[in-house]
Design a protein around this motif. Structure first.
Motif: not given
Length: 203
Positions: A153-169
């Motif tokens: 999986v390719a992400f724009t940045s790790e910071a953006a990936a971690r921020e999105a992971e922290s959101r509740t589904v």
């Protein structure tokens, strides 16, 4: 497309990277059918290389080249032990597979119960992810005959990936249903983060 995943413990990382650069400069131009690759080191010192070819035949022909064999004998010496190879004839792409401009890559290995279901549902998943997770540039699913898969999986940045992971589904809705379906489909997952990936693609 055919994907070969190469993985092994590697403490001689500077030498390994130098040899990878040498391969790209001197051997890749003669590798017929080579399309590109995604490379990086994990936190526990594993080299992970996800290499793309037009076909299995092209990959095997490259492996048989004399210069490839000579290079690999030096490369193999950089590893601390056995090297894993995973050959995948079945490849499913999401959002065109990703980008060499990605700032962070996560490699997920696991087992997939129904590859046909994954492939048939990919278009819907692409649409949902594009809307809910814009930091995901794309991904490839390389699937082995026994259902073992490697998702890159390719992400724009790790910071953006971690921020999105922290959101509740969400508790309901299309994204909730898609994530629930994914959770039922896969198991035995392991995650390998490439914080500083590098890429190569055929010119």
């Amino acid at each position: 497309m055919f994907i070969q995943i190469i993985q092994g413990s590697c403490r001689r990382q500077d030498e390994c990277r130098r040899l990878m650069d040498e391969w790209l400069a001197d051997i890749a131009p003669g590798a017929v059918g080579w399309l590109g690759g995604t490379y990086g080191f994990t936190d526990d010192g594993q080299l992970v290389a996800v290499v793309r070819f037009e076909s299995r035949e092209a990959a095997m022909a490259n492996s048989a080249r004399e210069e490839q064999g000579a290079w690999w004998s030096r490369m193999e010496a950089c590893f601390d032990g056995p090297v894993e190879f995973h050959d995948c004839d079945r490849v499913v792409m999401m959002l065109e597979g990703g980008s060499d401009q990605a700032g962070f890559v996560q490699v997920i290995r696991g087992r997939l119960d129904d590859p046909d279901a994954l492939e048939s549902g990919m278009r819907e998943m692409e649409t949902l992810l594009h809307e809910a997770r814009p930091e995901i540039i794309g991904a490839t699913f390389a699937i082995e005959p026994d259902g073992t898969f490697t998702e890159t999986v390719a992400f724009t940045s790790e910071a953006a990936a971690r921020e999105a992971e922290s959101r509740t589904v969400p508790d309901s809705g299309p994204m909730h249903d898609a994530m629930a379906s994914w959770d039922r489909m896969v198991h035995d997952l392991s995650f390998h983060d490439l914080h500083h990936p590098w890429f190569a693609s055929k010119a």
